[in-house]
Design an enzyme around this catalytic site. Sequence first.
Site, PDB file in Angstrom:
ATOM      1  N   GLY A 140      11.605   3.409  -9.288  1.00 17.70           N
ATOM      2  CA  GLY A 140      11.438   2.711 -10.570  1.00 17.70           C
ATOM      3  C   GLY A 140      10.821   3.597 -11.630  1.00 17.70           C
ATOM      4  N   SER A 141      11.280   4.841 -11.735  1.00 18.91           N
ATOM      5  CA  SER A 141      10.594   5.800 -12.599  1.00 18.91           C
ATOM      6  C   SER A 141      11.405   6.227 -13.811  1.00 18.91           C
ATOM      7  CB  SER A 141      10.123   6.993 -11.778  1.00 18.91           C
ATOM      8  OG  SER A 141       9.056   6.570 -10.936  1.00 18.91           O
ATOM      9  N   SER A 142      12.177   5.297 -14.325  1.00 19.70           N
ATOM     10  CA  SER A 142      12.761   5.534 -15.646  1.00 19.70           C
ATOM     11  C   SER A 142      11.649   5.472 -16.673  1.00 19.70           C
ATOM     12  CB  SER A 142      13.827   4.481 -15.962  1.00 19.70           C
ATOM     13  OG  SER A 142      15.069   4.850 -15.384  1.00 19.70           O
TER      14      SER A 142
ATOM     15  N   ASP B  17      14.453   1.158   3.934  1.00 21.48           N
ATOM     16  CA  ASP B  17      13.364   0.438   3.269  1.00 21.48           C
ATOM     17  C   ASP B  17      12.912  -0.706   4.169  1.00 21.48           C
ATOM     18  OD1 ASP B  17      11.593  -0.980   1.781  1.00 21.48           O
ATOM     19  OD2 ASP B  17      12.936  -1.355   0.086  1.00 21.48           O
TER      20      ASP B  17
ATOM     21  N   ASP C 109      20.322   4.577  -1.271  1.00 20.45           N
ATOM     22  CA  ASP C 109      19.102   4.039  -1.880  1.00 20.45           C
ATOM     23  C   ASP C 109      18.823   2.660  -1.267  1.00 20.45           C
ATOM     24  OD1 ASP C 109      16.981   3.917  -3.674  1.00 20.45           O
ATOM     25  OD2 ASP C 109      18.210   3.239  -5.355  1.00 20.45           O
TER      26      ASP C 109
ATOM     27  N   HIS D  99      11.594  -1.663 -10.514  1.00 21.84           N
ATOM     28  CA  HIS D  99      12.944  -1.304 -10.969  1.00 21.84           C
ATOM     29  C   HIS D  99      13.265  -2.005 -12.296  1.00 21.84           C
ATOM     30  CE1 HIS D  99      13.518  -0.705  -6.433  1.00 21.84           C
ATOM     31  NE2 HIS D  99      13.479   0.489  -6.983  1.00 21.84           N
TER      32      HIS D  99
HETATM   33 ZN   LIG Z   1      13.891   1.881  -5.562  1.00 19.66          ZN
END
Ligand SMILES: [Zn+2]
Length: 346
Positions: free
Chosen positions: A233-235, A105, A83, A198
């Site tokens: 960041g998809s919690s 990234d 990640d 995040h």
């Molecule tokens: Zn991320």
Amino acid sequence: MPLVPMRLLLDHAAANNYGLAAFNVNNMEQIQAIMEAAKETDSPVIIQASRGARSYSQDAYLRHLMLAAAELYPSIPIAMHQDHGNSPSTCKSAIEQNFTSVMMDGSLKDDGKTPADYDYNVSVTRQVVDMAHPLGISVEGELGVLGSLETGMGEKEDGHGAEGHLDHSQLLTDPNQAEDFVRRTKVDALAVAIGTSHGAYKFTRKPTGEVLAMDRIIEIHKRLPNTHMVMHGSSSVPQELQDIINKYGGKMKQTWGVPVEEIQLGIKNGVRKVNVDTDNRMAITGAIRKVFAESPEKFDPRDYLKPARDAMKKVCIARMTAFGQAGNAGKIKPVATREFARVYAS
Ligand SMILES: [Zn+2]
């Protein structure tokens, strides 16, 4: 079953209209929670580790824990993903440690905090693709900088994230640029910036289109129907997990995450990988706090790590089911990275 390239799982998800949760790990109990959830729901698995997680757990522990997962769950295809790799050398070291997928990234420079220019991003991402694909390793790139459209601030987690104020155009992936980026880099998956960030404090209220730009995903999917998109960041930061933490002595401020129904809309529009970390962290913390509060006489770590592991497993099952990956593990024919290199070469 060997660890498989992430691209194999994303392609299957795209062909069958579902999304895959990518869960972050840094210890044994988290890996066990994910694998038990996958077994119970017959889900293919993406496990990922940040640079911070690799340094916390140490590469050798992590590598062997993942080999243990593959050995114990032979019917579950598992991809192991780096990640937010900050440089080609981080990605290279991940590949050497048995990762089957890496994220370069290049939206940030290699310090992991300074927004980089577009040409730099194309160049480092392409460099990683050129290194990874001949080995059958998948590559995720990122276009646009993750951060809040409410505050204009980037965010930092595990030592990675933009610092300081960003303007609106940096915080949203440009669909034109996305087309050019995918064509020039040949990435397997594209992380898009749409206002997610995040950590737990994503939104100050339930997000609307102003601060969570799902329309960007729809637009990019129209331009790039064959590109697998990634939501970072998809919690969802569920209220009940906030409540458990706070009921048992925690002090989390009220916050909102990305609603599951927005993620499902994304999945209908080309999102194939959904990064979830905070929800699992919160489930673990809430469960441990509960044991500490209710049974302060206990001191065997298993007395609180078992409930913690169970709480995380429950979150994983809920996401695997909601994203549609449940029921698909048995349908995927495993392909090792070495064989997959031939797919890239063809
Ligand atoms: Zn991320």
